[in-house]
Design a protein around this motif. Structure first.
Motif, PDB file in Angstrom:
ATOM      1  N   GLN A   1       0.777  -1.183  -0.052  1.00  0.00           N
ATOM      2  CA  GLN A   1      -0.052   0.073  -0.007  1.00  0.00           C
ATOM      3  C   GLN A   1       0.960   1.278   0.110  1.00  0.00           C
ATOM      4  O   GLN A   1       0.548   2.025  -0.568  1.00  0.00           O
ATOM      5  N   TYR A   2       1.804   1.176   0.805  1.00  0.00           N
ATOM      6  CA  TYR A   2       2.764   2.383   0.795  1.00  0.00           C
ATOM      7  C   TYR A   2       3.542   2.601  -0.469  1.00  0.00           C
ATOM      8  O   TYR A   2       3.506   3.864  -0.998  1.00  0.00           O
ATOM      9  N   TRP A   3       4.076   1.616  -1.062  1.00  0.00           N
ATOM     10  CA  TRP A   3       4.768   1.540  -2.517  1.00  0.00           C
ATOM     11  C   TRP A   3       3.894   2.108  -3.646  1.00  0.00           C
ATOM     12  O   TRP A   3       4.016   2.797  -4.642  1.00  0.00           O
TER      13      TRP A   3
ATOM     14  N   ALA B   1      -2.075   9.745  -4.518  1.00  0.00           N
ATOM     15  CA  ALA B   1      -0.907   9.426  -3.454  1.00  0.00           C
ATOM     16  C   ALA B   1      -1.628   9.804  -2.056  1.00  0.00           C
ATOM     17  O   ALA B   1      -1.410   8.961  -1.240  1.00  0.00           O
ATOM     18  N   ARG B   2      -2.045  10.944  -2.097  1.00  0.00           N
ATOM     19  CA  ARG B   2      -2.694  11.198  -0.733  1.00  0.00           C
ATOM     20  C   ARG B   2      -3.564  10.292  -0.223  1.00  0.00           C
ATOM     21  O   ARG B   2      -3.700   9.917   1.019  1.00  0.00           O
ATOM     22  N   GLU B   3      -4.530   9.753  -1.208  1.00  0.00           N
ATOM     23  CA  GLU B   3      -5.384   8.617  -0.705  1.00  0.00           C
ATOM     24  C   GLU B   3      -4.789   7.354  -0.319  1.00  0.00           C
ATOM     25  O   GLU B   3      -5.004   6.834   0.525  1.00  0.00           O
ATOM     26  N   GLY B   4      -3.585   7.203  -1.119  1.00  0.00           N
ATOM     27  CA  GLY B   4      -3.127   5.941  -0.797  1.00  0.00           C
ATOM     28  C   GLY B   4      -2.218   5.946   0.562  1.00  0.00           C
ATOM     29  O   GLY B   4      -2.015   5.062   1.454  1.00  0.00           O
TER      30      GLY B   4
ATOM     31  N   ALA C   1       4.384   3.938   8.747  1.00  0.00           N
ATOM     32  CA  ALA C   1       3.413   4.793   8.794  1.00  0.00           C
ATOM     33  C   ALA C   1       4.158   6.336   9.112  1.00  0.00           C
ATOM     34  O   ALA C   1       3.725   7.128   8.624  1.00  0.00           O
ATOM     35  N   PRO C   2       5.236   6.461   9.738  1.00  0.00           N
ATOM     36  CA  PRO C   2       5.998   7.716   9.723  1.00  0.00           C
ATOM     37  C   PRO C   2       6.285   8.245   8.265  1.00  0.00           C
ATOM     38  O   PRO C   2       6.177   9.437   7.999  1.00  0.00           O
ATOM     39  N   GLY C   3       6.811   7.075   7.424  1.00  0.00           N
ATOM     40  CA  GLY C   3       7.051   7.676   6.066  1.00  0.00           C
ATOM     41  C   GLY C   3       5.641   8.216   5.299  1.00  0.00           C
ATOM     42  O   GLY C   3       5.641   9.083   4.598  1.00  0.00           O
ATOM     43  N   ALA C   4       4.322   7.450   5.540  1.00  0.00           N
ATOM     44  CA  ALA C   4       3.438   8.069   5.049  1.00  0.00           C
ATOM     45  C   ALA C   4       2.947   9.259   5.584  1.00  0.00           C
ATOM     46  O   ALA C   4       2.463  10.236   4.622  1.00  0.00           O
ATOM     47  N   MET C   5       2.977   9.592   6.813  1.00  0.00           N
ATOM     48  CA  MET C   5       2.849  10.813   7.435  1.00  0.00           C
ATOM     49  C   MET C   5       3.779  12.075   6.815  1.00  0.00           C
ATOM     50  O   MET C   5       3.106  13.261   6.203  1.00  0.00           O
TER      51      MET C   5
END
Length: 258
Positions: free
Chosen positions: A173-175, A189-192, A206-210
């Motif tokens: 999901q992140y990639w 990208a924001r949605e992902g 999670a930190p990378g997504a934030m």
């Protein structure tokens, strides 16, 4: 014509000793302006700005490639670790980016009754074949590393549909979101990245997504949202690498007056 040289000429033209006065180099203001105009005839300011934008894009791509290489190294280390049955001695280190802390076990051989049931309803591949799950994840990631972005999106989406609760679901999901980010599809990208935080809050990603959510707000010039997102990251993960990157971006925003 390199950008620093053009900037130097601009400064030279703007810093004369006086209007119409001769400088130590023997050039008057009018002569400097004429020389500068000749330079700009060959390369306009719009060309210079275009070059700057291209350089910024290359920097973003290089940062993404560095992150990809780091992840590829981690994945390679995981592939080199053998699987050990329960009770046997073996490596005890856990997955670097866990979805859960449940052990990754090879399921027991199905009984004759189970085979009949499986003929009617096949179990999810993530439960029956963890090796196949890893193979499909690595194939999707390989497409991203090769910059085959459309193929990578399709592969990650197919992986998540097949293994929605799999061992690598949070990473996929992140990639997937990262692929949209690299191609500047910021809303996708924001949605992902939001899905990473909502569905996998304990993921190491999670930190990378934030962080990427803050970057997206920055790219879209949503300054207040970007500051709030990056500050939240610093508060929630104060000792992380992502927190240090968030502080750098906040400092950049302060210098830019945002």
């Amino acid at each position: 014509m390199k950008l620093p040289r053009v900037i130097g000429l601009l400064l030279a033209a703007l810093l004369p000793a006086g209007a119409g006065a001769q400088t130590s180099g023997g050039l008057s203001l009018e002569q400097r302006v004429e020389r500068l105009e000749r330079v700009l005839d060959n390369q306009s300011l719009s060309d210079i700005l275009l070059q700057l934008q291209r350089l910024q894009q290359e920097v973003r791509q290089l940062r993404g490639e560095l992150e990809l290489q780091g992840h590829a190294l981690e994945a390679q280390q995981q592939r080199q670790r053998p699987l050990y049955p329960n009770g046997d001695a073996g490596p005890t280190e856990e997955r670097t980016e866990p979805v859960s802390e449940e052990p990754w076990e090879v399921p027991p051989a199905p009984t004759e009754t189970a085979e009949v049931v499986e003929a009617v309803v096949a179990p999810p591949l993530s439960a029956a074949d963890p090796t196949q799950e890893e193979t499909q994840y690595q194939q999707a990631f390989g497409l991203l590393a090769e910059r085959r972005y459309e193929d990578a999106v399709t592969a990650f989406q197919r992986f998540l549909a097949t293994y929605p609760a799999g061992r690598y679901a949070d990473l996929a999901q992140y990639w997937l979101a990262e692929t949209h980010y690299v191609t500047r599809e910021f809303e996708a990208a924001r949605e992902g990245f939001t899905e990473v935080l909502d569905s996998y809050p304990q993921s190491a990603k999670a930190p990378g997504a934030m962080l990427k959510l803050g970057y997206i707000d920055y790219e879209l010039q949503q300054w207040r949202q970007a500051r709030n997102q990056l500050r939240q990251l610093e508060e929630q993960y104060p000792r992380s690498t992502e927190a240090r990157l968030a502080e750098r971006r906040l400092e950049q925003m302060r210098r830019e007056g945002h």
